[in-house]
Design an enzyme around this catalytic site. Structure first.
Site, PDB file in Angstrom:
ATOM      1  N   ARG A  40       0.879  -1.167   0.000  1.00 28.93           N
ATOM      2  CA  ARG A  40       0.000   0.000   0.000  1.00 28.93           C
ATOM      3  C   ARG A  40       0.913   1.211   0.000  1.00 28.93           C
ATOM      4  O   ARG A  40       1.769   1.346   0.871  1.00 28.93           O
ATOM      5  CB  ARG A  40      -0.891  -0.030   1.244  1.00 28.93           C
ATOM      6  CG  ARG A  40      -1.662   1.240   1.545  1.00 28.93           C
ATOM      7  CD  ARG A  40      -2.675   1.554   0.451  1.00 28.93           C
ATOM      8  NE  ARG A  40      -3.539   2.638   0.814  1.00 28.93           N
ATOM      9  CZ  ARG A  40      -3.256   3.931   0.679  1.00 28.93           C
ATOM     10  NH1 ARG A  40      -2.076   4.305   0.217  1.00 28.93           N
ATOM     11  NH2 ARG A  40      -4.127   4.846   1.011  1.00 28.93           N
ATOM     12  N   GLU A  48     -11.029   5.287  -5.097  1.00 25.83           N
ATOM     13  CA  GLU A  48     -11.332   3.854  -5.108  1.00 25.83           C
ATOM     14  C   GLU A  48     -11.727   3.424  -6.519  1.00 25.83           C
ATOM     15  O   GLU A  48     -12.104   4.253  -7.344  1.00 25.83           O
ATOM     16  CB  GLU A  48     -12.477   3.560  -4.128  1.00 25.83           C
ATOM     17  CG  GLU A  48     -12.160   3.893  -2.681  1.00 25.83           C
ATOM     18  CD  GLU A  48     -11.062   3.033  -2.096  1.00 25.83           C
ATOM     19  OE1 GLU A  48     -10.948   1.844  -2.459  1.00 25.83           O
ATOM     20  OE2 GLU A  48     -10.298   3.553  -1.269  1.00 25.83           O
ATOM     21  N   ARG A  82      -1.607  -5.096   4.988  1.00 27.99           N
ATOM     22  CA  ARG A  82      -0.762  -4.812   3.824  1.00 27.99           C
ATOM     23  C   ARG A  82       0.451  -4.032   4.318  1.00 27.99           C
ATOM     24  O   ARG A  82       0.377  -3.298   5.303  1.00 27.99           O
ATOM     25  CB  ARG A  82      -1.512  -3.947   2.800  1.00 27.99           C
ATOM     26  CG  ARG A  82      -2.734  -4.590   2.214  1.00 27.99           C
ATOM     27  CD  ARG A  82      -3.468  -3.635   1.304  1.00 27.99           C
ATOM     28  NE  ARG A  82      -3.941  -2.479   2.055  1.00 27.99           N
ATOM     29  CZ  ARG A  82      -4.747  -1.547   1.574  1.00 27.99           C
ATOM     30  NH1 ARG A  82      -5.155  -1.599   0.331  1.00 27.99           N
ATOM     31  NH2 ARG A  82      -5.134  -0.533   2.331  1.00 27.99           N
TER      32      ARG A  82
END
Length: 155
Positions: A40, A48, A82
């Site tokens: 990330r 998004e 992540r």
């Protein structure tokens, strides 16, 4: 102190090949031991996938790093486990390039890099990318609205 910091950064850098782009601010890399790791991007938040400019942000990230060997620095883990990382390629910092292109917000909640803030201000001034939409919604507000909508549907 500076020597320790430089020494620490040098030994924490990792080389990997970008093998998948999940969205504008999330990539998957293949490490030397054939292990995959989801990264990330630090200091940036992109629209998004279901949001205006989400696909363009993903395409931009892909055009910059897909198939390339990059150097990254692990910063932390996020709530989805992540790895949050700073990714560098071709002498560029990926998060900065996304912000300069107007395809992501400077994630001020987790960054003190005011140069990134200045890139965002410049992209806004020139109405670059998502800033061409006068009603651009930040990803964190988009996610919050989506969560609240889902809660109401459950009730």
């Amino acid at each position: 102190m500076i020597l320790f910091f430089s020494f620490n950064l040098f030994f924490c850098q990792t080389k990997a090949k970008v093998i998948k782009i999940k969205d504008g601010d999330t990539v998957v890399v293949l490490l030397g031991n054939n292990h995959q790791e989801t990264l990330r991007l630090a200091e940036v938040d992109c629209p998004e996938n279901g949001q205006a400019f989400g696909k363009k942000a993903k395409q931009f990230t892909s055009s910059q790093v897909f198939g390339k060997t990059v150097i990254f620095y692990r910063i932390s883990k996020d709530r989805y486990k992540r790895t949050v990382a700073k990714i560098f390629y071709d002498d560029k910092y990926l998060s900065a390039e996304i912000i300069k292109a107007g395809l992501g917000w400077w994630y001020f909640k987790a960054s003190k890099d005011f140069e990134l803030k200045n890139y965002e201000i410049e992209a806004k001034k020139t109405k670059l990318g998502l800033w061409s939409d006068k009603n651009a919604v930040s990803p964190w507000d988009f996610r919050k609205t989506k969560r609240n909508k889902n809660k109401k549907e459950v009730l």
